[in-house]
Structures are given as C-alpha cells and as structure tokens.
Design an enzyme around this catalytic site. Structure first.
Site, PDB file in Angstrom:
ATOM      1  N   GLU A 120       0.816  -1.216   0.000  1.00 31.07           N
ATOM      2  CA  GLU A 120       0.000   0.000   0.000  1.00 31.07           C
ATOM      3  C   GLU A 120       0.844   1.258   0.000  1.00 31.07           C
ATOM      4  O   GLU A 120       0.353   2.325  -0.345  1.00 31.07           O
ATOM      5  CB  GLU A 120      -0.935  -0.012   1.212  1.00 31.07           C
ATOM      6  CG  GLU A 120      -2.057   0.996   1.131  1.00 31.07           C
ATOM      7  CD  GLU A 120      -3.142   0.748   2.160  1.00 31.07           C
ATOM      8  OE1 GLU A 120      -3.633   1.729   2.722  1.00 31.07           O
ATOM      9  OE2 GLU A 120      -3.488  -0.423   2.404  1.00 31.07           O
ATOM     10  N   LYS A 121       2.091   1.149   0.394  1.00 28.23           N
ATOM     11  CA  LYS A 121       2.950   2.330   0.442  1.00 28.23           C
ATOM     12  C   LYS A 121       4.409   1.885   0.345  1.00 28.23           C
ATOM     13  O   LYS A 121       4.738   0.722   0.634  1.00 28.23           O
ATOM     14  CB  LYS A 121       2.700   3.149   1.703  1.00 28.23           C
ATOM     15  CG  LYS A 121       2.767   2.343   2.985  1.00 28.23           C
ATOM     16  CD  LYS A 121       2.386   3.175   4.191  1.00 28.23           C
ATOM     17  CE  LYS A 121       0.915   3.451   4.262  1.00 28.23           C
ATOM     18  NZ  LYS A 121       0.103   2.270   4.589  1.00 28.23           N
ATOM     19  N   ASP A 159      -2.959  -3.121   3.326  1.00 29.16           N
ATOM     20  CA  ASP A 159      -3.183  -3.180   4.768  1.00 29.16           C
ATOM     21  C   ASP A 159      -4.272  -4.203   5.085  1.00 29.16           C
ATOM     22  O   ASP A 159      -5.190  -4.417   4.289  1.00 29.16           O
ATOM     23  CB  ASP A 159      -3.594  -1.805   5.300  1.00 29.16           C
ATOM     24  CG  ASP A 159      -2.404  -0.859   5.411  1.00 29.16           C
ATOM     25  OD1 ASP A 159      -1.267  -1.319   5.278  1.00 29.16           O
ATOM     26  OD2 ASP A 159      -2.630   0.350   5.614  1.00 29.16           O
ATOM     27  N   ASP A 166      -7.173  -4.683   6.161  1.00 31.39           N
ATOM     28  CA  ASP A 166      -8.529  -4.240   6.481  1.00 31.39           C
ATOM     29  C   ASP A 166      -9.315  -4.099   5.182  1.00 31.39           C
ATOM     30  O   ASP A 166      -8.820  -4.412   4.095  1.00 31.39           O
ATOM     31  CB  ASP A 166      -8.508  -2.928   7.262  1.00 31.39           C
ATOM     32  CG  ASP A 166      -7.790  -1.803   6.531  1.00 31.39           C
ATOM     33  OD1 ASP A 166      -7.494  -1.953   5.326  1.00 31.39           O
ATOM     34  OD2 ASP A 166      -7.513  -0.768   7.165  1.00 31.39           O
ATOM     35  N   TYR A 207      -0.015  -2.862  13.608  1.00 35.38           N
ATOM     36  CA  TYR A 207      -0.849  -2.107  12.671  1.00 35.38           C
ATOM     37  C   TYR A 207      -1.815  -1.184  13.418  1.00 35.38           C
ATOM     38  O   TYR A 207      -2.570  -1.632  14.282  1.00 35.38           O
ATOM     39  CB  TYR A 207      -1.626  -3.096  11.794  1.00 35.38           C
ATOM     40  CG  TYR A 207      -2.534  -2.447  10.784  1.00 35.38           C
ATOM     41  CD1 TYR A 207      -2.009  -1.716   9.734  1.00 35.38           C
ATOM     42  CD2 TYR A 207      -3.915  -2.576  10.884  1.00 35.38           C
ATOM     43  CE1 TYR A 207      -2.837  -1.114   8.802  1.00 35.38           C
ATOM     44  CE2 TYR A 207      -4.752  -1.982   9.951  1.00 35.38           C
ATOM     45  CZ  TYR A 207      -4.207  -1.252   8.917  1.00 35.38           C
ATOM     46  OH  TYR A 207      -5.029  -0.660   7.997  1.00 35.38           O
ATOM     47  N   ARG A 233      -4.511   0.853  12.407  1.00 34.84           N
ATOM     48  CA  ARG A 233      -5.921   1.070  12.062  1.00 34.84           C
ATOM     49  C   ARG A 233      -6.782  -0.141  12.423  1.00 34.84           C
ATOM     50  O   ARG A 233      -7.668  -0.536  11.675  1.00 34.84           O
ATOM     51  CB  ARG A 233      -6.056   1.402  10.576  1.00 34.84           C
ATOM     52  CG  ARG A 233      -5.449   2.748  10.193  1.00 34.84           C
ATOM     53  CD  ARG A 233      -5.457   2.949   8.684  1.00 34.84           C
ATOM     54  NE  ARG A 233      -5.024   4.274   8.320  1.00 34.84           N
ATOM     55  CZ  ARG A 233      -3.751   4.675   8.228  1.00 34.84           C
ATOM     56  NH1 ARG A 233      -2.782   3.793   8.522  1.00 34.84           N
ATOM     57  NH2 ARG A 233      -3.433   5.894   7.881  1.00 34.84           N
TER      58      ARG A 233
END
Length: 792
Positions: A7-8, A104, A106, A323, A325
């Site tokens: 994601e990044k 991530d 989620d 993590y 979130r």
C-alpha cells in the site's frame, strides 16, 4: 516472477528485506527486486470514482430533473498524481506469474489492491499476505501464512459496497439539497455524507441541548448512623410516590428534606433492613484498538484523533508497534510467546514506570485478550519485539507508545478483586443506603492508579476510566438512581441490628448541562452510535454494530467537518461547536440523514457482506431505493411565509453556473398560464428565479429573451414580494411582520426576530422574521421550533 503489491513504499521496503532469496535488494523506479520476487506499491488510491460529468456531460450542471444519478456500469479513473506509479504497477502485473495482495489488513487495504487488479484485467493467480506489524519476525511469519486472495472476496465486495453507496448518497443528495437551499436564497453548497452528516448532527443537537438547558436545584439527604461496630453515612432513597420529586426522581422541595430530618431526629432508632456482601472481580482491560487509543489519548493528553492516528502510524513504520488502524481489541494466542522478549524490552526502555511494571508482571497470566475467535483481519495494537528507547522518540510518540505498552503489560497482572457491601437502613418507614468497597487485590488497576507527577517526559492517565471510556453527557442521577458515594470501609453489621440517628446533612445540588463534544469524545460517540439513535427499538440491535465510519476514517471525518467550517474547536480541551453553516446544513435535511439509525444499519449490512451473508447487489439496490425516497420528498416548490408572496408564484431552481437563469420549460403549461406576459418579447411568461443577488422575475424564453424585473415590479403578479429584487439589485430581504400575539419564540441568534412557521418540502420549518439580518432556520418538533421543543 512473484509480484507483491503493497500500500505504500515503506511497507514495500520492509517486505523486500524479508523475502527468502536474502540477496542484495535492487531499487528501481517504483519497485524493489529481491531475487525472483518484485515488490511494488500503489500509494493509496491510484484509482478514484468517476464524477457524474465523466458519465455524461449533462451531469456537469446541477439540475433536479437529472436526479438520482445511478451509473449503469461503475467507472474508475486513474488519479493524475499517481499515474506514473500506476503505469509501473500495470506493467509489472503483466509480467508476473503470481501476484500477492499486500495491502493493509482491512477492508480498504483489500480494496486498494483488488480494484487495480480488476481494472487492468488481471488473470494471474493472486495470494494475500496479512501484515499486522512490520518487524522482521512478523513479516517472516506472515510470509509463511500466505492465503488465497479469493478468501477475501467478500471483504472486497463490502469495500465496493461502501464506496459506491457513499458515491450515490454524496453525489445525489449534495446536489438535491444544495439546489433546494439555493432556491431559498442560501448561497451554499451542502456536502451530504452518510457518516459526516449524522456526525455533525450530533454536535448541533448537543449545542441546542445546551442552549435549551435549564438547571434544576435539588436536594439529597444523608444520615450518620451509629452502630456498635462503628459509624457510617447512608443516603435517603425516596419512593416513587414521595411528594416533592420532579419527573426524574429528584427532590426539589427543601422543606420536605428539612421535615424528614426533623422526623428522624425525633425518632432516632432504626434497624439494618438488609446487608449484601459479594466478592467481585474486574478482568483486565482489553488491549487497545485505534478508537480506544484515540479516546484514551484525548483524555490523557488532549490529543485530537488524527494526531493519535498519525503518531501510531509513525510508530508502526518504525516497527515499534503493530498495525494502527485496527478495530480489534484481542490478540492471537500464537503471539503469546512474544510476551517474554516484549516485557524484557520494557525493562530497558528508559521509562521508570514501564520498567517497574514489567518487572512486576507475571508472564504466566493469560488474560481474556488471547482469543482466536475474536480476531478479525488484524489484532489489537501492541508493542512489537523490537526494543524501544523512549528517549529517541518525540514527546507525542513517547506518550502514545506509553499508552500502548501500559495496556499490554496490564494483561500480565491479575484481575482486580474487591468486596462490595451494601447496607440498607430502615427508619421511620424510609430507606437509607450505604455502599462500601474494600479492595482485596489491586491487580491490573495498579497500572492505572491516579498519578499526579510526570516523569521522563511522559504523562500518565490522570484518572482510571475502568468500565467505560465513553463521553460523559453530564447528566446527574438522583432519587432512586442517585449514585451512592462509596466508602472504603463499612462496619460489620447484620440484618435487624439496631442503629441510632446521630447527624444528618441536606446537600443542595444543581443539575449539570450536557458536556460539549471534543474530537476524542465525538469519535467515541461515532463508535457507540447506538446511544444516539432516534428509534429506541434499534438500540439493542445496533449495540453490536461497531458504530458509523471505520477506525481509519473517523478522525478524517471529524477533521474534514472542522476544515470545511461546519464546526469549530475552542479552548484547551478543543471543545466542538457548530458554525452557522453547520446549523444550516443540519436544519436543511430530513431526519433520515441526521440520525444514525439508517447509517448504523448500513454498517451492519456491510459487515454481513464481509461475512458473505449479504451481497453487493442487494445492498446497493436498497441504497438506491432509499435515495429515491429522499429525493421524492423534496418538493421544488416555495417555502414562503404567509403574506410574503402570492400563493400562485412558483419558485424554481437555479443553475450552479453563476447567476444565469435556467430554462422555464420545466414548468407545466397550466402553471405558466398563471404568470404575466413578458412585456419585451410578448411571447414568454415572467417566472420567479434565483440569481446571484436573490429573487427576481425573468422571461421563460431565456436566452432568446433576456428581460428581467424585480419581484413586486410593475409587471409582476406577485404583489410586493419579500425577497430580493432583480439580478443587479442588492436590497435586503423584507422582514416578516409578526403580530404581537404570535411573538412566542424569540430567535436566540439575532435576538430581534421571532420564529414563524413556513411550509417547506411538504413539512413545517421555522424561520426568523428578521430576514434582513438573520437567516436562521430550524425544524418543527410537535408544533414548536426545535430549539424550544423541550419547554413546557
């Protein structure tokens, strides 16, 4: 070639370091190479939902006749700022033999990568890696547990359902209610969101509760009783039939309290009616999810939710915590073995309290937190096995790490044990209650005892909120619900023991107004939205739902409402209050959008989609039906007070393109016949319009004929009119004349006008009569303006 899509960049870099080839990492433009593996990234949403105008040029202009806008096929577009990275990812997918979704762990992380794979038409096999922490041990463990990405198809469908429902509500209702308000002279754009709007409404309703709040004085009676084993105080518990109580059970008549005391002193003998003793245990507070961390940090350090999330993200990227979130407060049993190195790390972290607590911890204790069945895509936020030197962190990072570490260490302290005693005394046919609590074992609460000092640059939580981290609404329970003050020690008594009245006190108290929200307590309210539903029958059903919004988006929603000037913060505690624009937005909308009932049910539906018990298609079908219902309720007629305009004058919507009037062709021929002929072209009719400077009359043959005149002009059928004149006039709106007999509800905002009822969109609203200075509008509640609804 195996391709990981993270994601990044920071996550991609850490994954590449842990791949099995263990060769030198080669950095390329937009990806890393490690043997036969390649790791790239998507930098958030490289794709975004198409705007209505991207589907059809006619949707560029905001027109009520186009609503609702529902795409037949949903379009995604490449985000301009991410185009170069998207091309890198697209090219690598075409060359890969196997793709690994490393977003991530989620719903949004699943969507970010899956939508790219679908957009480029990927047919390669796809696996999924779930990374809850970026330390090497966690990554190596996750690499050994790769799963088929198809296992997460329902999670992807849930994310699509959320994104598309948000688009439908936002794009359509923002247009609908903006157009409606502009027709009433409000030069605003109203952004409607299924989460933002009810969140703002919470703040507006709280502010109006404060405006309408009237304190109530009341009294409590306490009696000092003498027993052979010691004295104790007990509080009077009046019966429901007791005279002098208000509807909430508070004693508001001091004379009754004084009479009671006199009666007790004249007949001082009483007896123990009942004694109950019970040993109780409070289990360890669960480790932290993002929202509980945000609330705790808000209370301890006055940090706003976004600051907490950003800081937790930095700690995660430094590999110090898991993590951030996460919406889960439980831990997988397979990480129980990590407790020993983590506890050892605390002994050398540079914080005296963490060091002392870690030394006193009992690693053999396994709290209720270690529960595989409670784990979602991620687990609670905890420290990793990577050693942390708090002195190398910023003050904010130290404070957030401290809270995360504190909650982790608490899992290795015993349960809090105490003995609860309740004594009920009967005297003169009245009941008096004394409560006592004797702590047997502090257990985990030792870590949360009040600490006034600040050491090592890290402040501790000032007060233990063991049972509940929720917002205190400021309501003070009295009467039968009076919170009896607990004593640390009560004498040993038995049922029917005699006691003697020795002293008494009559305490004068006053009800407190509800507390304003702060960003952290508003976030908690979003999570515990069942407490704020309008339909009481939904409370139990919605208590199991994790609120509105997600762990990752709630702080962003609050920040956006502040940045867009719908609410503001003030004071050291950053208390929230609505702005004029916030009031206008809330007062313009129906209850379906203002109360969280519908939105919370949607969140429950999204959870069912994630679990495969509901479908994307069924969910969106219901959202479209809900959308159509709200649009149908909007009557694009007049919201005009009696006497302000002639009843036959029809107000029409305006374009969002400056002050250019729109075509009058949407008005039915039989309605057009009621209007005066245009004196210039002799063919058109003069119909009401809204422009940059307010209400005016214009020819419906525009743009062929551009004749206009003020409302109430010589050729108008609308009489004197109460709104602005022609397009080039700036006269203020005419005030509404309110007879003395109707001057019941004074406008609290301007202090000059009075609220008068108007018919608006098929329902009654109230507007301030001081139209030249004040544009305050509020809804109708049982025949009264909403801010006066609680008055009797």
């Amino acid at each position: 070639m195996r391709l990981f899509i993270a994601e990044k960049p920071s996550m991609a870099r850490e994954i590449s370091k842990c791949l099995p080839e263990n060769k030198n990492i080669q950095k390329r433009n937009g990806y890393f190479i490690q043997g036969d593996d390649v790791v790239t990234w998507v930098v958030g949403h490289v794709l975004h939902q198409a705007e209505p105008g991207d589907y059809d040029d006619k949707y560029i202009r905001w027109r009520s006749e186009d609503l609702p806008i529902v795409p037949k096929e949903w379009k995604l577009l490449v985000t301009d700022s991410s185009r170069s990275q998207f091309e890198v990812v697209k090219d690598l997918i075409s060359k890969a033999d196997l793709v690994v979704n490393a977003g991530d762990p989620d719903r949004e992380g699943q969507l970010l990568v899956d939508e790219v794979l679908e957009f480029v038409g990927n047919t390669k096999p796809v696996q999924r890696i779930l990374l809850n922490a970026l330390d090497e041990k966690s990554i190596h463990s996750a690499l050994k547990g790769l799963r088929d990405n198809k296992d997460f198809y329902n999670l992807y469908q849930s994310a699509l359902a959320r994104a598309r429902a948000d688009w439908l509500i936002g794009m359509n209702l923002s247009r609908a209610y903006t157009l409606s308000e502009r027709r009433k002279g409000h030069k605003v754009t109203l952004p409607i969101g299924r989460v933002k709007t009810p969140t703002l409404a919470l703040v507006v309703r709280r502010e109006r509760e404060l405006e309408a709040f009237k304190p109530v004085d009341y009294f409590t009676v306490k009696v000092l009783y003498e027993h052979t084993n010691g004295n104790f105080w007990a509080t009077w518990q009046p019966t429901d039939e007791q005279k002098g109580l208000d509807p909430d059970g508070r004693l508001i008549n001091k004379a009754i309290a004084e009479g009671l005391v006199e009666t007790l002193s004249n007949s001082p003998q009483g007896k123990i009616k009942q004694v109950t003793k019970s040993k109780k245990k409070d289990p360890q507070r669960l480790p932290l999810a993002l929202s509980s961390l945000q609330v705790l940090a808000g209370k301890a350090f006055s940090y706003d939710p976004q600051t907490v999330l950003d800081t937790a993200q930095k700690l995660y990227e430094k590999k110090l915590t898991s993590y951030p979130r996460s919406d889960c407060e439980y831990l997988p049993p397979n990480q129980f073995e990590d407790r020993l190195p983590i506890l050892r790390n605390f002994m050398n972290c540079g914080d005296n309290r963490l060091q002392g607590w870690a030394r006193g911890a009992n690693p053999s204790i396994k709290s209720r937190a270690w529960n595989e069945k409670k784990i979602t895509a991620h687990h609670a936020i905890i420290p990793t096995t990577v050693p942390c030197q708090l002195g190398t962190l910023t003050e904010t990072e130290r404070n957030i790490y401290f809270l995360i570490a504190q909650s982790y260490i608490a899992q290795f302290y015993g349960e809090h044990e105490y003995e609860q005693t309740k004594i009920t005394v009967e005297q003169c046919d009245e009941s008096f209650v004394a409560n006592g609590r004797v702590v047997i074992e502090d257990g985990w609460k030792l870590l949360y005892s009040r600490q006034k000092s600040q050491k090592d640059g890290v402040a501790s939580v000032d007060k233990q909120d063991d049972e509940d981290l929720t917002d205190d609404r400021g309501a003070e329970l009295t009467g039968k619900e009076e919170q009896i003050e607990e004593s640390d020690h009560l004498p040993s008594v038995k049922k029917n023991d005699p006691v003697t009245y020795r002293d008494s006190s009559i305490d004068a108290k006053r009800t407190k107004p509800p507390s304003r929200f702060t960003p952290s307590t508003l976030l908690q309210a979003m999570k515990e939205i069942h407490k704020f539903v309008k339909n009481e029958d939904l409370k139990k059903q919605l208590k199991a739902v994790s609120g509105i919004g997600t762990e990752a988006t709630r702080s962003n929603i609050i920040d956006e409402l502040i940045k867009r000037d719908f609410m503001k913060t003030s004071g050291k505690k950053q208390v929230l209050s609505p702005t004029q624009t916030g009031y206008l937005l809330v007062d313009a909308l129906p209850e379906e959008l203002l109360y969280p009932d519908e939105t919370a049910i949607w969140e429950e539906r999204l959870a069912l989609v994630s679990d495969g018990e509901d479908t994307l298609e069924a969910f969106l079908s219901d959202q479209i039906a809900f959308l159509q219902k709200l649009i149908d309720k909007l009557s694009f007629g007049s919201a005009v007070p009696a006497g302000a305009m002639q009843p036959n004058v029809v107000r029409t919507i305006t374009s969002n393109q400056g002050n250019r009037p729109m075509s009058g062709n949407a008005i039915a021929p039989e309605e057009l016949a009621k209007f005066k002929d245009c004196p210039q072209c002799k063919e058109g009719k003069l119909i009401p319009r809204n422009g940059k400077f307010g209400e005016f009359l214009g020819c419906n043959n525009y743009p062929t004929c551009k004749y206009t005149e003020p409302v109430g002009g010589p050729n108008s059928s609308s009489g004197s009119g109460s709104f602005n004149g022609g397009r080039n006039r700036t006269e203020p709106p005419v005030n509404i004349d309110v007879p003395p007999s109707e001057q019941k509800y004074k406008c609290p905002r301007c202090g000059k006008g009075f609220f008068v009822p108007v018919e608006q969109r098929g329902r009654t609203s109230w507007v301030c009569s001081n139209r030249s200075e004040c544009r305050t509008t509020c809804s109708d509640v049982n025949g009264k303006p909403s801010i006066y609804a609680n008055e009797t």
